[in-house]
Design a protein around this motif. Structure first.
Motif, PDB file in Angstrom:
ATOM      1  N   GLY A   1      99.790-102.775   9.433  1.00 29.83           N
ATOM      2  CA  GLY A   1     100.369-101.785  10.314  1.00 29.83           C
ATOM      3  C   GLY A   1     101.020-102.330  11.561  1.00 29.83           C
ATOM      4  N   SER A   2     100.954-103.640  11.770  1.00 29.72           N
ATOM      5  CA  SER A   2     101.559-104.263  12.949  1.00 29.72           C
ATOM      6  C   SER A   2     102.040-105.658  12.563  1.00 29.72           C
ATOM      7  N   PRO A   3     102.888-106.263  13.389  1.00 25.15           N
ATOM      8  CA  PRO A   3     103.336-107.631  13.075  1.00 25.15           C
ATOM      9  C   PRO A   3     102.181-108.611  12.911  1.00 25.15           C
ATOM     10  N   ALA A   4     101.158-108.497  13.752  1.00 30.31           N
ATOM     11  CA  ALA A   4     100.009-109.404  13.641  1.00 30.31           C
ATOM     12  C   ALA A   4      99.275-109.185  12.317  1.00 30.31           C
TER      13      ALA A   4
ATOM     14  N   VAL B   1     101.132-110.800   9.481  1.00 30.10           N
ATOM     15  CA  VAL B   1     100.879-112.248   9.429  1.00 30.10           C
ATOM     16  C   VAL B   1      99.568-112.513   8.692  1.00 30.10           C
ATOM     17  N   GLU B   2      98.538-111.742   9.011  1.00 25.98           N
ATOM     18  CA  GLU B   2      97.248-111.910   8.346  1.00 25.98           C
ATOM     19  C   GLU B   2      97.353-111.624   6.849  1.00 25.98           C
ATOM     20  N   ALA B   3      98.081-110.578   6.484  1.00 29.45           N
ATOM     21  CA  ALA B   3      98.272-110.252   5.075  1.00 29.45           C
ATOM     22  C   ALA B   3      99.033-111.369   4.360  1.00 29.45           C
ATOM     23  N   SER B   4     100.001-111.946   5.052  1.00 25.87           N
ATOM     24  CA  SER B   4     100.776-113.045   4.464  1.00 25.87           C
ATOM     25  C   SER B   4      99.903-114.267   4.217  1.00 25.87           C
TER      26      SER B   4
END
Length: 334
Positions: A218-221, A224-227
Motif C-alpha cells: 500500500g505504500s512505496p516502502a 520494496v518489501e514485497a519486491s
C-alpha cells in the motif's frame, strides 16, 4: 425497541470484528433497525454488512489532519443526520472521546458505554447515562458481543456471524487458473513484521500446494518489501496498487490468506477464508482469530514465530475436520 445505534469509529480490523453484534441483536429482536456510526475512512466496511440498516459517517480523521472547510461542512451535515433519528439505545463499543461525542450528540436518553477503567480514554465517560458490564478477560472480539448482549438482555448464541458482502469490482487483475493465496506482509509498525526470508519460506510452501501467490502493498516502502520477497521466490507476484475496496475484492476471490495482525487479515477471517494470522508484537489472546480448521492465530506476541509454526498452521487449515484424528491436526496456538 425499534432502533439502536452502535458506535465503533475505527479502525479497519476493529470495525470488522465488531460486526457480529448486528446479527446478534437482530436475532434477539426481530424487526429492529440497527445503525452504525464510523469514521468515513472505514464506513464502507460497515456498509458491506447486509444486516445494517444505515451507516452514519464523517471525515473525522481527515479533518484532524487537514482542517478543511469542506470536511467541517461534512461533519456538520453528519451531526444533523445523526440527530434526525431518535434512538431507543446508543451503545458505544469504542470508548474514546470521538465515539463518546457521537453518542452524546444523539437525542437518545439511553447511552451506554464502558466503565471508566475499560475506556480507551477515561474522559469519554461524560457521554453515558449507563455503563456496560466490566469487560471480560480474554478475546476482545468475543468480549464486545458479550457486553452488548448483557446490556440489551439477550443470551449470546452460536459463533460470530459477520454477514459481510464485498461488492464485486471490474478493475481487478484477471483471475488465474490456480487458487489464489494472499500474503499480507505489510503492517504499519516495524515490530509486527516478519523477515523476508520467513515470507519466502511461507510462499514456497503455499506454491507447493498449487496456489498462485500474490503480495499486496500500500505504500512505496511496502512495495520494496514485497519486491524483496518476490526476489527470493520468483513465482510470487506483486499486485498493482489497489484501494481498500479492491483489496477486499481480491480477498473475497482468494482461497488462502496468511498475514500479520492487520485489518485485511481480519477481513479474510470474516469472509470465511482459510486464514492464518501471525502475532509478533501484539496480543494474540486479546486480538486473535479462531475458527476450527479454517482460521488460526499463531505466535506469542513477543517474538517472531519460527517458520515451522506457520507451516504447521498452513497444514491445519487444509485439514478436513473429520478426516484426521485429533493428534494429526495439532498445531501450536496462542
Amino acid at each position: 425497541m425499534k432502533r439502536i445505534l452502535i458506535v465503533k469509529v475505527t479502525s479497519l480490523g476493529d470495525i470488522i470484528e465488531a460486526q457480529p453484534v448486528v446479527a446478534d441483536i437482530k436475532r434477539a429482536f426481530p424487526g429492529i433497525k440497527v445503525d452504525w456510526a464510523a469514521d468515513e475512512m472505514f464506513a464502507d466496511v460497515a456498509r458491506w454488512n447486509t444486516g445494517l440498516d444505515r451507516v452514519l459517517c464523517a471525515p473525522l480523521r481527515r479533518f484532524k489532519k487537514a482542517r478543511s472547510l469542506a470536511d467541517f461542512r461534512s461533519i456538520a451535515a453528519s451531526i444533523a443526520e445523526l440527530r434526525a433519528e431518535r434512538y431507543d439505545v446508543v451503545i458505544d463499543i469504542h470508548g474514546v472521546y470521538k465515539s463518546a461525542i457521537i453518542a452524546f450528540l444523539t437525542r437518545s436518553s439511553r447511552r451506554l458505554g464502558y466503565r471508566s477503567h475499560d475506556l480507551g480514554e477515561r474522559g469519554a465517560a461524560f457521554a453515558y447515562t449507563g455503563r456496560l458490564a466490566p469487560r471480560l478477560a480474554g478475546n476482545a472480539w468475543h468480549g464486545m458481543r458479550v457486553s452488548v448482549s448483557e446490556a440489551l438482555g439477550y443470551p449470546l448464541e452460536g459463533p460470530p456471524v459477520f454477514n459481510l458482502q464485498v461488492p464485486s469490482g471490474s478493475t481487478l487483475p484477471p483471475a488465474g487458473v490456480a487458487p489464489l493465496a494472499m500474503l499480507f506482509h505489510a503492517t504499519s509498525k516495524d515490530d509486527k513484521k516478519l523477515p523476508a526470508t520467513h515470507w519466502a519460506a511461507i510462499a514456497r510452501e503455499v506454491i507447493s500446494r498449487g496456489y498462485e501467490v500474490v503480495l499486496p502493498w500500500g505504500s512505496p516502502a511496502e512495495r520494496v518489501e514485497a519486491s524483496e520477497i518476490a526476489a527470493l521466490v520468483p513465482e510470487a507476484s506483486l499486485l498493482p496498487p489497489l484501494d481498500v475496496a479492491e483489496i477486499a475484492q481480491m480477498i473475497d476471490r482468494a482461497a488462502l490468506v496468511v498475514g500479520v495482525d492487520t485489518g485485511f487479515v481480519h477481513l479474510a477471517h470474516a469472509l470465511q477464508k482459510r486464514t492464518i494470522m501471525i502475532f509478533v508484537a501484539t496480543s494474540p489472546e486479546l486480538f486473535g482469530i479462531e475458527s476450527p480448521f479454517r482460521s488460526i492465530t499463531i505466535g506469542d506476541g513477543r517474538s517472531v514465530p519460527p517458520v515451522e509454526e506457520v507451516l504447521r498452521a498452513i497444514e491445519y487449515v487444509h485439514t478436513e475436520p473429520g478426516a484426521a484424528a485429533a493428534g494429526d491436526a495439532s498445531v501450536a496456538t496462542a
